[in-house]
Design a protein around this motif. Sequence first.
Motif, mmCIF file in Angstrom:
data_model
loop_
_atom_site.group_PDB
_atom_site.id
_atom_site.type_symbol
_atom_site.label_atom_id
_atom_site.label_comp_id
_atom_site.label_asym_id
_atom_site.label_seq_id
_atom_site.Cartn_x
_atom_site.Cartn_y
_atom_site.Cartn_z
ATOM 1 N N GLU A 179 -64.336 -28.395 -42.262
ATOM 2 C CA GLU A 179 -63.409 -28.039 -41.199
ATOM 3 C C GLU A 179 -64.159 -28.053 -39.872
ATOM 4 N N GLY A 180 -63.511 -28.565 -38.854
ATOM 5 C CA GLY A 180 -64.037 -28.510 -37.500
ATOM 6 C C GLY A 180 -65.041 -29.597 -37.181
ATOM 7 N N ALA A 181 -64.995 -30.030 -35.922
ATOM 8 C CA ALA A 181 -65.934 -31.038 -35.431
ATOM 9 C C ALA A 181 -67.267 -30.389 -35.087
ATOM 10 N N CYS A 182 -68.322 -31.104 -35.357
ATOM 11 C CA CYS A 182 -69.660 -30.652 -34.971
ATOM 12 C C CYS A 182 -69.740 -30.593 -33.446
ATOM 13 N N PRO A 183 -70.332 -29.530 -32.890
ATOM 14 C CA PRO A 183 -70.516 -29.494 -31.433
ATOM 15 C C PRO A 183 -71.388 -30.666 -30.975
ATOM 16 N N PRO A 184 -71.213 -31.102 -29.736
ATOM 17 C CA PRO A 184 -72.072 -32.167 -29.216
ATOM 18 C C PRO A 184 -73.520 -31.694 -29.094
ATOM 19 N N GLU A 185 -74.450 -32.615 -29.297
ATOM 20 C CA GLU A 185 -75.864 -32.303 -29.084
ATOM 21 C C GLU A 185 -76.077 -31.836 -27.639
ATOM 22 N N ASP A 186 -77.014 -30.922 -27.468
ATOM 23 C CA ASP A 186 -77.472 -30.464 -26.148
ATOM 24 C C ASP A 186 -76.395 -29.788 -25.308
ATOM 25 N N VAL A 187 -75.372 -29.220 -25.952
ATOM 26 C CA VAL A 187 -74.307 -28.541 -25.227
ATOM 27 C C VAL A 187 -74.706 -27.126 -24.815
ATOM 28 N N GLY A 188 -75.811 -26.617 -25.374
ATOM 29 C CA GLY A 188 -76.260 -25.281 -24.979
ATOM 30 C C GLY A 188 -76.036 -24.219 -26.036
ATOM 31 N N GLY A 189 -75.979 -24.614 -27.293
ATOM 32 C CA GLY A 189 -75.802 -23.644 -28.370
ATOM 33 C C GLY A 189 -74.375 -23.125 -28.427
ATOM 34 N N PRO A 190 -74.160 -22.066 -29.230
ATOM 35 C CA PRO A 190 -72.802 -21.530 -29.375
ATOM 36 C C PRO A 190 -72.143 -21.125 -28.049
ATOM 37 N N SER A 191 -72.894 -20.563 -27.134
ATOM 38 C CA SER A 191 -72.278 -20.155 -25.856
ATOM 39 C C SER A 191 -71.905 -21.374 -25.017
ATOM 40 N N GLY A 192 -72.740 -22.407 -25.009
ATOM 41 C CA GLY A 192 -72.413 -23.644 -24.295
ATOM 42 C C GLY A 192 -71.226 -24.355 -24.920
ATOM 43 N N HIS A 193 -71.141 -24.279 -26.236
ATOM 44 C CA HIS A 193 -70.004 -24.868 -26.954
ATOM 45 C C HIS A 193 -68.705 -24.186 -26.528
ATOM 46 N N ARG A 194 -68.743 -22.866 -26.412
ATOM 47 C CA ARG A 194 -67.549 -22.116 -25.978
ATOM 48 C C ARG A 194 -67.129 -22.531 -24.565
ATOM 49 N N VAL A 195 -68.103 -22.668 -23.660
ATOM 50 C CA VAL A 195 -67.810 -23.098 -22.287
ATOM 51 C C VAL A 195 -67.184 -24.489 -22.312
ATOM 52 N N LEU A 196 -67.757 -25.397 -23.112
ATOM 53 C CA LEU A 196 -67.216 -26.754 -23.221
ATOM 54 C C LEU A 196 -65.765 -26.724 -23.688
ATOM 55 N N LEU A 197 -65.483 -25.977 -24.758
ATOM 56 C CA LEU A 197 -64.121 -25.938 -25.285
ATOM 57 C C LEU A 197 -63.144 -25.348 -24.275
ATOM 58 N N ASP A 198 -63.556 -24.268 -23.601
ATOM 59 C CA ASP A 198 -62.692 -23.657 -22.583
ATOM 60 C C ASP A 198 -62.414 -24.643 -21.449
ATOM 61 N N ALA A 199 -63.447 -25.342 -20.999
ATOM 62 C CA ALA A 199 -63.294 -26.290 -19.886
ATOM 63 C C ALA A 199 -62.417 -27.472 -20.271
ATOM 64 N N LEU A 200 -62.621 -28.020 -21.477
ATOM 65 C CA LEU A 200 -61.830 -29.173 -21.900
ATOM 66 C C LEU A 200 -60.361 -28.815 -22.116
ATOM 67 N N ALA A 201 -60.099 -27.584 -22.550
ATOM 68 C CA ALA A 201 -58.728 -27.166 -22.856
ATOM 69 C C ALA A 201 -57.897 -26.875 -21.614
ATOM 70 N N ASP A 202 -58.553 -26.685 -20.476
ATOM 71 C CA ASP A 202 -57.845 -26.265 -19.267
ATOM 72 C C ASP A 202 -58.163 -27.207 -18.109
ATOM 73 N N PRO A 203 -57.239 -28.104 -17.774
ATOM 74 C CA PRO A 203 -57.491 -29.039 -16.662
ATOM 75 C C PRO A 203 -57.764 -28.340 -15.328
ATOM 76 N N ALA A 204 -57.363 -27.077 -15.202
ATOM 77 C CA ALA A 204 -57.625 -26.336 -13.962
ATOM 78 C C ALA A 204 -58.979 -25.622 -13.980
#
Length: 181
Positions: free
Chosen positions: A123-148
Motif C-alpha cells: 500500500e502507498g507510493a514510496c516517498p521520493p528520494e531526498d525529500v527530507g525524511g518523514p517530515s519532508g514527505h509530509r510537507v511535499l504531500l501538503d504542498a502537492l494537495a493544495d494549489p494555494a
Amino acid sequence: MPRQIFQLRVSLAGVRPPVWRRVLVPGGYTLDRVHRVVQYAMGWQDCHLHCFEIDGTQYGVPDPDDGLPLRDELDTRLDVVVGKSSRFRYTYDFGDWWEHDLVVEDVLTADPDERYPTCLDGEGACPPEDVGGPSGHRVLLDALADPAHPEHDAMRDWLGRPFDPTTFDAGRASTLLRRLC
C-alpha cells in the motif's frame, strides 16, 4: 530439507498515508540481498547508505575507516538471525533517516513452481528520494494537495513528475524483484 521462504511485512515508519509491502524472500538470502528486496519492493533507488538492526546488533557494509561496530551483511543469512514473529529494523539514507519496521509474519516451504523473491501486496507510493525524511514527505504531500500552498509550484517542479501517494503496483514490484535480486 525443503527451502524456507520468509514472509516479511516491511512498513515505512512515520509516514501517512501508510507505505508497506508484503514480500516472500528465501531464508537463505544474505542481508545484502534482503537490502535489495526492500529497495525494489519499496521503490527506493539504492543511492544512500543503509543498515539493519536485529536484536541490538547492526548489520551493513562495514567501512574500516569509520570504526563503527557493524557486522558484514554479506556474511549474514536471514534464516540465521531471525525466525517466525521476529521483528527487526532497516534504516535507509542516514540523512533523511527512513526507518522500516520488518516483521517475519510466517515461514513457509518454497513452492517449486514459484519464483522468489516476490511481492504479494502493499500500500502507498514510496516517498521520493531526498525529500527530507518523514517530515519532508509530509510537507511535499501538503504542498502537492493544495494549489494555494506557498510551496506547491516549487515542490511540483522539484519532483518533476506526477506523484500519487496512494499508488502501488505489487505486480510491477515483483517484476523488479525477480529481475534485480
